[in-house]
Scaffold this motif. Structure first.
Motif, PDB file in Angstrom:
ATOM      1  N   ASN A 116       0.816  -1.210   0.000  1.00  0.00           N
ATOM      2  CA  ASN A 116       0.000   0.000   0.000  1.00  0.00           C
ATOM      3  C   ASN A 116       0.853   1.265   0.000  1.00  0.00           C
ATOM      4  N   LYS A 117       1.974   1.241   0.699  1.00  0.00           N
ATOM      5  CA  LYS A 117       2.889   2.391   0.674  1.00  0.00           C
ATOM      6  C   LYS A 117       3.419   2.609  -0.756  1.00  0.00           C
ATOM      7  N   ALA A 118       3.740   1.508  -1.425  1.00  0.00           N
ATOM      8  CA  ALA A 118       4.209   1.598  -2.814  1.00  0.00           C
ATOM      9  C   ALA A 118       3.082   2.072  -3.735  1.00  0.00           C
ATOM     10  N   LEU A 119       1.859   1.646  -3.439  1.00  0.00           N
ATOM     11  CA  LEU A 119       0.703   2.083  -4.241  1.00  0.00           C
ATOM     12  C   LEU A 119       0.516   3.604  -4.122  1.00  0.00           C
ATOM     13  N   ALA A 120       0.672   4.132  -2.923  1.00  0.00           N
ATOM     14  CA  ALA A 120       0.593   5.586  -2.725  1.00  0.00           C
ATOM     15  C   ALA A 120       1.694   6.285  -3.531  1.00  0.00           C
ATOM     16  N   GLU A 175       2.825   4.487 -17.360  1.00  0.00           N
ATOM     17  CA  GLU A 175       3.506   3.312 -16.798  1.00  0.00           C
ATOM     18  C   GLU A 175       3.381   3.279 -15.267  1.00  0.00           C
ATOM     19  N   GLU A 176       3.407   4.446 -14.630  1.00  0.00           N
ATOM     20  CA  GLU A 176       3.211   4.481 -13.171  1.00  0.00           C
ATOM     21  C   GLU A 176       1.783   4.033 -12.828  1.00  0.00           C
ATOM     22  N   LEU A 177       0.829   4.432 -13.650  1.00  0.00           N
ATOM     23  CA  LEU A 177      -0.560   4.012 -13.434  1.00  0.00           C
ATOM     24  C   LEU A 177      -0.683   2.488 -13.570  1.00  0.00           C
ATOM     25  N   ALA A 178       0.047   1.916 -14.524  1.00  0.00           N
ATOM     26  CA  ALA A 178       0.047   0.451 -14.681  1.00  0.00           C
ATOM     27  C   ALA A 178       0.656  -0.223 -13.441  1.00  0.00           C
ATOM     28  N   HIS A 179       1.655   0.429 -12.833  1.00  0.00           N
ATOM     29  CA  HIS A 179       2.240  -0.129 -11.602  1.00  0.00           C
ATOM     30  C   HIS A 179       1.204  -0.103 -10.471  1.00  0.00           C
ATOM     31  N   ALA A 180       0.443   0.986 -10.391  1.00  0.00           N
ATOM     32  CA  ALA A 180      -0.619   1.086  -9.379  1.00  0.00           C
ATOM     33  C   ALA A 180      -1.619  -0.055  -9.565  1.00  0.00           C
ATOM     34  N   GLN A 181      -1.946  -0.320 -10.805  1.00  0.00           N
ATOM     35  CA  GLN A 181      -2.869  -1.409 -11.138  1.00  0.00           C
ATOM     36  C   GLN A 181      -2.330  -2.762 -10.643  1.00  0.00           C
ATOM     37  N   LEU A 182      -1.050  -3.039 -10.935  1.00  0.00           N
ATOM     38  CA  LEU A 182      -0.431  -4.301 -10.510  1.00  0.00           C
ATOM     39  C   LEU A 182      -0.443  -4.437  -8.987  1.00  0.00           C
ATOM     40  N   LEU A 183      -0.102  -3.350  -8.297  1.00  0.00           N
ATOM     41  CA  LEU A 183      -0.026  -3.387  -6.832  1.00  0.00           C
ATOM     42  C   LEU A 183      -1.412  -3.570  -6.212  1.00  0.00           C
ATOM     43  N   ALA A 184      -2.411  -2.846  -6.731  1.00  0.00           N
ATOM     44  CA  ALA A 184      -3.771  -2.949  -6.172  1.00  0.00           C
ATOM     45  C   ALA A 184      -4.317  -4.369  -6.374  1.00  0.00           C
ATOM     46  N   THR A 185      -4.058  -4.933  -7.538  1.00  0.00           N
ATOM     47  CA  THR A 185      -4.509  -6.302  -7.818  1.00  0.00           C
ATOM     48  C   THR A 185      -3.876  -7.296  -6.847  1.00  0.00           C
ATOM     49  N   ARG A 186      -2.575  -7.127  -6.595  1.00  0.00           N
ATOM     50  CA  ARG A 186      -1.879  -8.045  -5.682  1.00  0.00           C
ATOM     51  C   ARG A 186      -2.378  -7.877  -4.242  1.00  0.00           C
ATOM     52  N   ILE A 223      -5.347  -7.019  -3.297  1.00  0.00           N
ATOM     53  CA  ILE A 223      -6.656  -7.682  -3.229  1.00  0.00           C
ATOM     54  C   ILE A 223      -6.491  -9.212  -3.200  1.00  0.00           C
ATOM     55  N   GLN A 224      -5.580  -9.733  -4.006  1.00  0.00           N
ATOM     56  CA  GLN A 224      -5.317 -11.184  -3.987  1.00  0.00           C
ATOM     57  C   GLN A 224      -4.893 -11.651  -2.604  1.00  0.00           C
ATOM     58  N   LEU A 225      -4.165 -10.792  -1.902  1.00  0.00           N
ATOM     59  CA  LEU A 225      -3.658 -11.154  -0.573  1.00  0.00           C
ATOM     60  C   LEU A 225      -4.714 -10.953   0.509  1.00  0.00           C
ATOM     61  N   GLY A 226      -5.888 -10.496   0.122  1.00  0.00           N
ATOM     62  CA  GLY A 226      -6.964 -10.295   1.091  1.00  0.00           C
ATOM     63  C   GLY A 226      -6.958  -8.922   1.727  1.00  0.00           C
ATOM     64  N   GLY A 227      -6.174  -8.008   1.158  1.00  0.00           N
ATOM     65  CA  GLY A 227      -6.078  -6.660   1.719  1.00  0.00           C
ATOM     66  C   GLY A 227      -6.993  -5.683   1.003  1.00  0.00           C
ATOM     67  N   THR A 228      -6.955  -4.440   1.462  1.00  0.00           N
ATOM     68  CA  THR A 228      -7.715  -3.356   0.837  1.00  0.00           C
ATOM     69  C   THR A 228      -6.733  -2.312   0.325  1.00  0.00           C
ATOM     70  N   PRO A 229      -6.760  -2.045  -0.978  1.00  0.00           N
ATOM     71  CA  PRO A 229      -5.886  -0.976  -1.494  1.00  0.00           C
ATOM     72  C   PRO A 229      -6.270   0.359  -0.854  1.00  0.00           C
ATOM     73  N   VAL A 230      -5.284   1.209  -0.640  1.00  0.00           N
ATOM     74  CA  VAL A 230      -5.524   2.516  -0.022  1.00  0.00           C
ATOM     75  C   VAL A 230      -6.703   3.198  -0.719  1.00  0.00           C
ATOM     76  N   LEU A 231      -7.696   3.615   0.082  1.00  0.00           N
ATOM     77  CA  LEU A 231      -8.981   4.027  -0.479  1.00  0.00           C
ATOM     78  C   LEU A 231      -9.105   5.522  -0.712  1.00  0.00           C
ATOM     79  N   SER A 232      -8.229   6.296  -0.044  1.00  0.00           N
ATOM     80  CA  SER A 232      -8.439   7.729  -0.075  1.00  0.00           C
ATOM     81  C   SER A 232      -7.157   8.483  -0.427  1.00  0.00           C
TER      82      SER A 232
END
Ligand code: FE
Ligand code: FE
Ligand code: MG
Length: 166
Positions: free
Chosen positions: A21-25, A59-70, A72-81
């Protein structure tokens, strides 16, 4: 539902989700820094710089996509706000207050160097523990290394152009 894909991770999954999530931010802030940089940048070789900044933004947006997907796979919630981004970011945000090309390039080079450091750390953490996340981070860090080189090379071309004949 207990997901087997989560169970095979041999580390604290909540801690891993937290780091992702820190990387997603970071990625959302990097996306905006590139996107707005491409809008305001001024100076020599502006068109080439704008093209590269816009490409990196996508490309940074694509990285956000990869991180958010992972996450969710791990049972977490991507940073919402968005207000959370500045609280949890590793690399922060450099507003392109000075729109001169070299300044914008320097800010983004600094951001890429921080991203490389962050993802290299995530590779170390996941290498033996979570090959699925490791593989995703490896894809992302390869792009970040390319980004740093692309920006440095543009900066070098601009400097060569400005000093020609001197
Ligand atoms: Fe990125
Ligand atoms: Fe990047
Ligand atoms: Mg590039």
């Amino acid at each position: 539902m207990a997901q087997f894909g989560r169970q095979i991770v041999k580390m604290d999954v909540d801690e891993l989700i937290n780091l992702l999530n820190k990387a997603l931010a970071d990625e959302w802030l990097a996306y905006y820094q590139y996107w707005i940089g491409a809008k305001v940048v001024k100076g020599p070789m502006k068109d080439a710089v704008i093209s590269e900044l816009n490409l990196h933004a996508t490309e940074e947006l694509a990285h956000a996509q990869l991180l958010a997907t992972r996450i969710i796979q791990l049972g977490g919630t991507p940073v919402l706000s968005p207000e959370e981004w500045m609280k949890i970011t590793n690399c922060g945000y450099d507003a392109p207050v000075n729109p001169y090309v070299e300044e914008v390039l320097n800010q983004n080079i600094k951001g890429e160097q921080c991203a490389i450091k962050t993802y290299n750390n995530l590779l170390d953490i996941t290498r033996e523990k979570d090959p699925v996340t490791y593989n995703i981070i490896l894809q992302i860090i390869s792009d970040e290394v390319e980004h740093e080189e692309d920006l440095s090379s543009l900066k070098e071309d601009i400097e060569l152009m400005l000093t020609r004949g001197k």
